[in-house]
Design a protein around this motif. Sequence first.
Motif, PDB file in Angstrom:
ATOM      1  N   ARG A  67       0.844  -1.200   0.000  1.00  0.00           N
ATOM      2  CA  ARG A  67       0.000   0.000   0.000  1.00  0.00           C
ATOM      3  C   ARG A  67       0.878   1.248   0.000  1.00  0.00           C
ATOM      4  NH1 ARG A  67      -5.259   0.819   0.641  1.00  0.00           N
ATOM      5  NH2 ARG A  67      -5.634  -1.374   1.143  1.00  0.00           N
ATOM      6  N   PRO A  68       0.866   2.034  -1.100  1.00  0.00           N
ATOM      7  CA  PRO A  68       1.722   3.231  -1.184  1.00  0.00           C
ATOM      8  C   PRO A  68       1.510   4.208  -0.035  1.00  0.00           C
ATOM      9  CG  PRO A  68       0.790   2.711  -3.332  1.00  0.00           C
ATOM     10  CD  PRO A  68       0.124   1.797  -2.349  1.00  0.00           C
ATOM     11  N   PHE A  69       0.255   4.387   0.399  1.00  0.00           N
ATOM     12  CA  PHE A  69      -0.006   5.335   1.481  1.00  0.00           C
ATOM     13  C   PHE A  69       0.742   4.951   2.755  1.00  0.00           C
ATOM     14  CE2 PHE A  69      -2.681   6.221   5.284  1.00  0.00           C
ATOM     15  CZ  PHE A  69      -2.501   7.589   5.318  1.00  0.00           C
ATOM     16  N   TYR A 118       4.421   5.815   2.474  1.00  0.00           N
ATOM     17  CA  TYR A 118       4.642   7.237   2.731  1.00  0.00           C
ATOM     18  C   TYR A 118       4.579   7.539   4.231  1.00  0.00           C
ATOM     19  CZ  TYR A 118       4.274   8.654  -2.193  1.00  0.00           C
ATOM     20  OH  TYR A 118       4.492   8.830  -3.532  1.00  0.00           O
ATOM     21  N   ARG A 161      -9.622   7.083   5.242  1.00  0.00           N
ATOM     22  CA  ARG A 161      -9.812   6.780   3.825  1.00  0.00           C
ATOM     23  C   ARG A 161      -9.083   5.505   3.404  1.00  0.00           C
ATOM     24  NH1 ARG A 161      -8.017  12.254   1.131  1.00  0.00           N
ATOM     25  NH2 ARG A 161      -8.453  11.052  -0.765  1.00  0.00           N
ATOM     26  N   ARG A 207       3.716  14.445  -0.740  1.00  0.00           N
ATOM     27  CA  ARG A 207       3.300  13.287  -1.533  1.00  0.00           C
ATOM     28  C   ARG A 207       2.314  12.404  -0.791  1.00  0.00           C
ATOM     29  NH1 ARG A 207       5.005  12.508  -6.842  1.00  0.00           N
ATOM     30  NH2 ARG A 207       5.306  10.275  -6.399  1.00  0.00           N
ATOM     31  N   LYS A 261      -1.461  12.884  -1.004  1.00  0.00           N
ATOM     32  CA  LYS A 261      -2.045  12.679  -2.331  1.00  0.00           C
ATOM     33  C   LYS A 261      -1.808  11.256  -2.828  1.00  0.00           C
ATOM     34  CE  LYS A 261      -1.250  17.538  -3.558  1.00  0.00           C
ATOM     35  NZ  LYS A 261      -0.584  18.473  -4.504  1.00  0.00           N
ATOM     36  N   SER A 262      -1.603  10.324  -1.914  1.00  0.00           N
ATOM     37  CA  SER A 262      -1.318   8.945  -2.301  1.00  0.00           C
ATOM     38  C   SER A 262      -2.455   8.380  -3.156  1.00  0.00           C
ATOM     39  CB  SER A 262      -1.144   8.091  -1.039  1.00  0.00           C
ATOM     40  OG  SER A 262      -0.795   6.773  -1.376  1.00  0.00           O
ATOM     41  N   PRO A 263      -2.137   7.685  -4.239  1.00  0.00           N
ATOM     42  CA  PRO A 263      -3.172   7.228  -5.181  1.00  0.00           C
ATOM     43  C   PRO A 263      -4.111   6.171  -4.619  1.00  0.00           C
ATOM     44  CG  PRO A 263      -1.029   6.299  -5.750  1.00  0.00           C
ATOM     45  CD  PRO A 263      -0.782   7.324  -4.690  1.00  0.00           C
ATOM     46  N   ASP A 264      -3.730   5.473  -3.562  1.00  0.00           N
ATOM     47  CA  ASP A 264      -4.587   4.403  -3.039  1.00  0.00           C
ATOM     48  C   ASP A 264      -5.531   4.871  -1.945  1.00  0.00           C
ATOM     49  OD1 ASP A 264      -2.215   4.771  -1.536  1.00  0.00           O
ATOM     50  OD2 ASP A 264      -2.549   2.888  -0.490  1.00  0.00           O
TER      51      ASP A 264
END
Length: 426
Positions: free
Chosen positions: A210-212, A215, A341, A400, A403-406
């Motif tokens: 998970r990219p979020f 980060y 979210r 960044r 604004k994580s895409p996932d």
Amino acid sequence: MASTLSALAFFFVMTAYYIVRPVRDQLSGAVGSQSLPMFYLSVFCVMLLLTPVFGALVSRFARKQLLGWSYSFFIACLLAFVPAFLAQDRIGARELGVVFFVWVSVFNLFVVSLFWSLMADLFHSVQARSVFPLIALGGMAGAIFGPIVTKLLVQVIGVAPLLVVSAVALSIALGLLLTLSSRHDCREPQRRDEVIGGSLWAGIKELWTRPFLRYMAILMVLGDGIGTLAYALMADYTKLHFPDRVARTSFYNDLDLATNILGAVLQLTLARWLLVRKGAVWALVVPSLVNLLLLLALALTGMGSITLFGATIPLLAITLVGSRGFAYGMTKPATDTLYTRVPRETRYKGKNFVETAIWRFGDVVVTIGVSLLGTLGVAVSGMAGIGAGIASVATWVAARAAKSPDLLPEQQVDPAKPAPAQPAQA
């Protein structure tokens, strides 16, 4: 009603923590920064061992049971430590310090992390942007009240009985949280008896998928590293200037009080305005910029000081108070709104792993680095210069992360579920 009870519960959680925090810090101040790597390494190892245990509890028990068992365990431990502190002089500051430092760090991270996991589970994301700063303000009030209680009582009853006072405050918080979990779910009330389920290793696995969370992990290491650097340097300063444990407890208590007043002011003013008007991006970026400015000033002046209201204040203390005040008053509410979210399993397991094991991994790296740099003869100004570079990177990562895409859209509750029929409350 839910937001008021949440703020009150967080008030008692933070009161309990900030009563025992200066008790812990006076032990680290007694031994100096050279012992902090051992302290933090012990905490990190314990966190790694407890991560699958926490994952198993989340997978097996409903959130009400999870809250009850977790908080009751820490209340029992507080009472069990009282005899040890009565015998601190015989046990030794280093020996007791390792055990209590580890326990308080675990207490803070698990109790506070579990609190915010519950908040992310109770409120919609749009609600959270407005409500979370107010809930955090309740916690900050407790973080101010706790040091005041400690300052008033430590001279009268001593250090050990403070743990009993902390246990009482945590018990009140537990009662309020159980009420919230049972009666005040703003998302889906029927979930209060549902087991969250999933894998006990999910918190670790999601860090890589998970990219979020990645980060959040990087930001945790970089952002908290600034506070840990200041804390390590402050341990040496305290060891040199405050040889008495009551004086050390009082000094660290004053630092906590100043930090929490700053955090409360931020939550009343800038933090909530940024979250409601601008979203989480600027609420994450601004604290990193403040850290950068503070560290640049410390790099230029070293162990300099300023005179304020007739008192001489080390610039190092200002750096510590400023970095922590913005972390508690702005960064924390911003990151917690983002966790509304993500899926439920991520709110509990992924969030907990980042805010426990990853946090303490960063502490180990920073304190070992401070010890090595000190051995090599690097002065405070040089360490602050390195910290300024870290703060620059943290600023970029913060921008960044929000604004994580996932991240789910704000109106959606969980993946594969439609948005709620009724509009989320502001």
